[in-house]
Motif scaffolding. Structure first.
Motif, PDB file in Angstrom:
ATOM      1  N   HIS A  14      43.836  31.482  43.389  1.00  0.00           N
ATOM      2  CA  HIS A  14      42.796  32.482  43.603  1.00  0.00           C
ATOM      3  C   HIS A  14      42.166  32.812  42.262  1.00  0.00           C
ATOM      4  CE1 HIS A  14      46.268  34.939  42.421  1.00  0.00           C
ATOM      5  NE2 HIS A  14      45.387  35.809  41.984  1.00  0.00           N
ATOM      6  N   PHE A  15      41.142  33.606  42.305  1.00  0.00           N
ATOM      7  CA  PHE A  15      40.524  34.096  41.081  1.00  0.00           C
ATOM      8  C   PHE A  15      40.079  35.521  41.316  1.00  0.00           C
ATOM      9  CE2 PHE A  15      37.145  32.259  43.547  1.00  0.00           C
ATOM     10  CZ  PHE A  15      36.082  33.132  43.386  1.00  0.00           C
ATOM     11  N   SER A  16      39.809  36.221  40.252  1.00  0.00           N
ATOM     12  CA  SER A  16      39.365  37.608  40.336  1.00  0.00           C
ATOM     13  C   SER A  16      37.997  37.740  39.690  1.00  0.00           C
ATOM     14  CB  SER A  16      40.345  38.526  39.602  1.00  0.00           C
ATOM     15  OG  SER A  16      41.603  38.505  40.216  1.00  0.00           O
ATOM     16  N   LEU A  17      37.304  38.758  40.113  1.00  0.00           N
ATOM     17  CA  LEU A  17      35.984  39.037  39.571  1.00  0.00           C
ATOM     18  C   LEU A  17      35.877  40.541  39.361  1.00  0.00           C
ATOM     19  CD1 LEU A  17      33.036  38.052  39.022  1.00  0.00           C
ATOM     20  CD2 LEU A  17      32.589  38.561  41.418  1.00  0.00           C
ATOM     21  N   CYS A  18      35.436  40.932  38.204  1.00  0.00           N
ATOM     22  CA  CYS A  18      35.204  42.344  37.900  1.00  0.00           C
ATOM     23  C   CYS A  18      33.728  42.520  37.553  1.00  0.00           C
ATOM     24  CB  CYS A  18      36.051  42.798  36.719  1.00  0.00           C
ATOM     25  SG  CYS A  18      37.817  42.753  37.045  1.00  0.00           S
TER      26      CYS A  18
END
Length: 125
Positions: free
Chosen positions: A25-29
């Protein structure tokens, strides 16, 4: 669910990269302006937190790639993805995760989110 086939080598390379991870998965802020959203929630007696979960879930469900999941080394597109979010609990000094079935109808989703969060607050699982 429908199986996704990768025909482009660059897309296949991305899949191979993420597929070798334990939890791919990846995260985005991002900074998000809520100037109009917060008063809307307040005027409609909506919990800001649940309204944000709905907005993010709706966006995720509107984008087919966000509904993709890896199952047994293959990629499948789900019809819907259901959000999980953190809920404070009364029974311990830690939080619990609450999963709510996604519904495109905001009123239905927000009502379900509120009921499930209240349940998890006193009876986390």
């Amino acid at each position: 669910m429908k199986k996704i086939e990768f025909n482009h080598p660059h897309r296949k390379k991305h899949f191979d990269f993420f597929n070798h991870m334990n939890h791919p998965h990846f995260s985005l802020c991002a900074d998000v302006e809520l100037f109009d959203f917060m008063p809307f929630c307040k005027n409609n007696n909506l919990t800001l937190y649940h309204a944000i979960v709905y907005a993010v879930s709706r966006t995720a469900n509107d984008l087919s790639e966000f509904r993709w999941r890896i199952r047994d080394g293959e990629v499948y597109e789900h019809e819907f993805v259901h959000p999980s979010f953190a809920v404070d609990t009364d029974v311990a000094d830690v939080f619990s995760f609450c999963t709510v079935d996604y519904d495109a109808n905001g009123e239905v989703f927000l009502q379900s989110a509120q009921l499930m969060a209240e349940k998890m607050k006193t009876n986390p699982s």
